[in-house]
Design a protein around this motif. Sequence first.
Motif, PDB file in Angstrom:
ATOM      1  N   SER A   1       0.832  -1.208   0.000  1.00 53.02           N
ATOM      2  CA  SER A   1       0.000   0.000   0.000  1.00 53.02           C
ATOM      3  C   SER A   1       0.866   1.258   0.000  1.00 53.02           C
ATOM      4  O   SER A   1       1.895   1.313   0.669  1.00 53.02           O
ATOM      5  N   THR A   2       0.433   2.242  -0.775  1.00 53.13           N
ATOM      6  CA  THR A   2       1.194   3.485  -0.881  1.00 53.13           C
ATOM      7  C   THR A   2       0.970   4.363   0.350  1.00 53.13           C
ATOM      8  O   THR A   2       0.100   4.106   1.172  1.00 53.13           O
ATOM      9  N   MET A   3       1.766   5.431   0.435  1.00 61.89           N
ATOM     10  CA  MET A   3       1.726   6.326   1.593  1.00 61.89           C
ATOM     11  C   MET A   3       0.758   7.499   1.336  1.00 61.89           C
ATOM     12  O   MET A   3       0.759   8.064   0.252  1.00 61.89           O
ATOM     13  N   ASN A   4      -0.013   7.867   2.319  1.00 61.77           N
ATOM     14  CA  ASN A   4      -0.899   9.036   2.207  1.00 61.77           C
ATOM     15  C   ASN A   4      -0.199  10.303   2.658  1.00 61.77           C
ATOM     16  O   ASN A   4      -0.620  11.419   2.327  1.00 61.77           O
ATOM     17  N   GLN A   5       0.863  10.127   3.432  1.00 61.80           N
ATOM     18  CA  GLN A   5       1.581  11.260   4.013  1.00 61.80           C
ATOM     19  C   GLN A   5       2.993  10.823   4.363  1.00 61.80           C
ATOM     20  O   GLN A   5       3.294   9.633   4.366  1.00 61.80           O
ATOM     21  N   PRO A   6       3.884  11.767   4.665  1.00 64.06           N
ATOM     22  CA  PRO A   6       5.241  11.400   5.077  1.00 64.06           C
ATOM     23  C   PRO A   6       5.205  10.505   6.331  1.00 64.06           C
ATOM     24  O   PRO A   6       4.337  10.660   7.193  1.00 64.06           O
ATOM     25  N   MET A   7       6.133   9.578   6.395  1.00 68.40           N
ATOM     26  CA  MET A   7       6.210   8.654   7.538  1.00 68.40           C
ATOM     27  C   MET A   7       7.660   8.463   7.954  1.00 68.40           C
ATOM     28  O   MET A   7       8.584   8.702   7.163  1.00 68.40           O
ATOM     29  N   LYS A   8       7.843   7.995   9.167  1.00 66.96           N
ATOM     30  CA  LYS A   8       9.177   7.630   9.626  1.00 66.96           C
ATOM     31  C   LYS A   8       9.635   6.391   8.842  1.00 66.96           C
ATOM     32  O   LYS A   8       8.847   5.485   8.575  1.00 66.96           O
ATOM     33  N   ALA A   9      10.904   6.376   8.501  1.00 66.90           N
ATOM     34  CA  ALA A   9      11.456   5.270   7.708  1.00 66.90           C
ATOM     35  C   ALA A   9      11.221   3.920   8.381  1.00 66.90           C
ATOM     36  O   ALA A   9      10.989   2.902   7.708  1.00 66.90           O
ATOM     37  N   GLU A  10      11.239   3.916   9.693  1.00 65.63           N
ATOM     38  CA  GLU A  10      11.060   2.667  10.437  1.00 65.63           C
ATOM     39  C   GLU A  10       9.723   2.009  10.101  1.00 65.63           C
ATOM     40  O   GLU A  10       9.635   0.790   9.950  1.00 65.63           O
ATOM     41  N   LYS A  11       8.653   2.815   9.962  1.00 68.43           N
ATOM     42  CA  LYS A  11       7.324   2.252   9.703  1.00 68.43           C
ATOM     43  C   LYS A  11       7.266   1.542   8.360  1.00 68.43           C
ATOM     44  O   LYS A  11       6.627   0.498   8.211  1.00 68.43           O
ATOM     45  N   ILE A  12       7.936   2.086   7.376  1.00 69.40           N
ATOM     46  CA  ILE A  12       7.961   1.449   6.058  1.00 69.40           C
ATOM     47  C   ILE A  12       8.837   0.194   6.096  1.00 69.40           C
ATOM     48  O   ILE A  12       8.494  -0.836   5.516  1.00 69.40           O
ATOM     49  N   LEU A  13       9.962   0.280   6.815  1.00 66.39           N
ATOM     50  CA  LEU A  13      10.884  -0.852   6.901  1.00 66.39           C
ATOM     51  C   LEU A  13      10.245  -2.051   7.611  1.00 66.39           C
ATOM     52  O   LEU A  13      10.621  -3.196   7.356  1.00 66.39           O
ATOM     53  N   LEU A  14       9.279  -1.797   8.464  1.00 68.16           N
ATOM     54  CA  LEU A  14       8.607  -2.883   9.180  1.00 68.16           C
ATOM     55  C   LEU A  14       7.756  -3.756   8.254  1.00 68.16           C
ATOM     56  O   LEU A  14       7.375  -4.872   8.620  1.00 68.16           O
TER      57      LEU A  14
END
Length: 629
Positions: free
Chosen positions: A504-517
Amino acid sequence: MSYLNPTYDVIVVGGGHAGSEAAGAAAQMGAKTLLITMNLEAIAKMSCNPAMGGVAKGQLVREIDALGGLSGIVSDETGVQFRMLNLSKGPAMWSPRCQSDRMLYSKKMRERLEEKENLYFRQDNVVDLMYSEDGKEIQGVITQTGQKFKSKAVVLTTGTFGNGLIHIGETHYGGGRSGERASTGISATLEKLGFEVGRLKTGTPPRIDGRTVDYSKLEQQLGDADPSGFSFLTEKLPGIDEQLSCWIGYTNDEVHEVLKTGFDRSPMFNGRIKSIGPRYCPSIEDKINRFADKDRHQLFLEPEGWDTYEMYLNGFSTSLPEDVQYKALRTIPGFENVIMIRPGYAIEYDYFPPHQIRRSLETKIVDGLFFAGQINGTTGYEEAACQGLMAGINSALKVQEKEPLILQRSEAYIGVLIDDLINKGTEEPYRMFTSRAEHRILLRQDNADLRLTELGHKIGLASEERLQKMQKKKEAVAQLDELIKDYTVRPEQMDPMLESKNSSTMNQPMKAEKILLRPEVSLQDMLDHDDEFASKIIEVTEDKKALEQVEIQIKYAGYIEKEFEMVKEMEKQENMPIPEQIEYSNIKSLSTEGTQKLSKIKPETIGQASRISGVSASDLSVLMVYLKN
């Protein structure tokens, strides 16, 4: 009585993988050490498959290296192919393996040992032990030449040489391995001292002339493009184009029928071999007998080194008559014109059930006498080497009047192996598997240095260079962890990558950790799509191992935290000591089986007692109440 020979702190008997590690460790730690072996040209000889590592075995080699042992660095120096196994599974299952140059491995190990200032060598055959009048304390060894060597500690690493008996069909003769004679005398002495002795079996396949194989009928197996070694000190390994290939083939019904023609002459089936072999590495005749429903079995054709055409046929271990072996080989697709260089054979040898040793690998019956390797009922170079390392460490600590080094099950696969041997015993050659380690998410191959190098340095085994390299990695991982948790990634950079991975794509900027999880996203994926993030990472380190380490720590943080909590709970009972002189027969509420098992094994702690087969939860409760009172 005067002795022709000097006195030593530690004598190591046997120069195989256990003996090499034991001698190297004891000498490195400052003990004046003598290594006695029947053939100095065969130090750390790979008498079976020319390879190190594999599932769980690779973790053992990494731990040996992290502590300051030799097997890892020598494997990296002599590998002809490198592969990381189980990459499709979680990191707790990743296991390094390398195909080795058999002759070069032995040569390089000897060179490493000869660099040790406190290590001396003797080519001889030990036939007896020297001990105190009451048989309670070791004093040295006696060789077949009549020489007596005095020492404060002795490490026995007899491998398959203890009363070894080789079988090829109806032919059988004494030998420790092909072309080398057996060792006799020590087993009789140990029995006289009160040790229980047993017999085990192992085997090896035929070696063949690689020039006579039709490789077009086999599947090629390449090494890794970006290979991982065993040693944390290794900087560079040969790339995929520089490595040798392995090959995969298969038996078929015709091969099986040929093999069956020799069953009536097989020592496996006619009763000549009475001992038990390794369950997870059966002979080819055992496979087709036990798995009659299988119409084929996989074979691995492995090179023996850079400068030889001799090949090892993994999966075809056998003790069938040589004529049957040869005919069956020539029935395998691709092997129609094969020439056999050495026949396969089985070997029976003495071992001493491991309830007779302490967690330090010192025997319970004779003070200062240590057992390591196949003498304890294990199979495999890696299992032998890690025991040798621990026996070498603890024999040196014994001489220095220091407490032994005991690795817990939660600290190392080595700790799991030794604990299993002592508490569960073994009636078949013991082999390490990841499933044996209940804390395997903590005991990964990638973090062996973080777990053990400081400990190895503290006892005088791991070098200062090794310690500094580990500390540098540790600091880099901590900085990377902080950076990944603080850095913000943006949709315009990450979304194309996420879409390509059906994430799923991002709706807003996120911390890199959340994507890496996200399990489908790797750290490299993120760095490839965010130049600023990549440059900040490079500012911290370019060490791929540190990057791999932090990624694993972040992705598996929840599992790791739960494991640590479990370990803390277990430690409460794990370290409750049990007095050595306790008489279990005096504890009336213990079950009969519990009394027998506890009396036989004599566990050192409640945690150790809890893992003994036959000791129930109620037995443990009774024992704990008894100890408190």
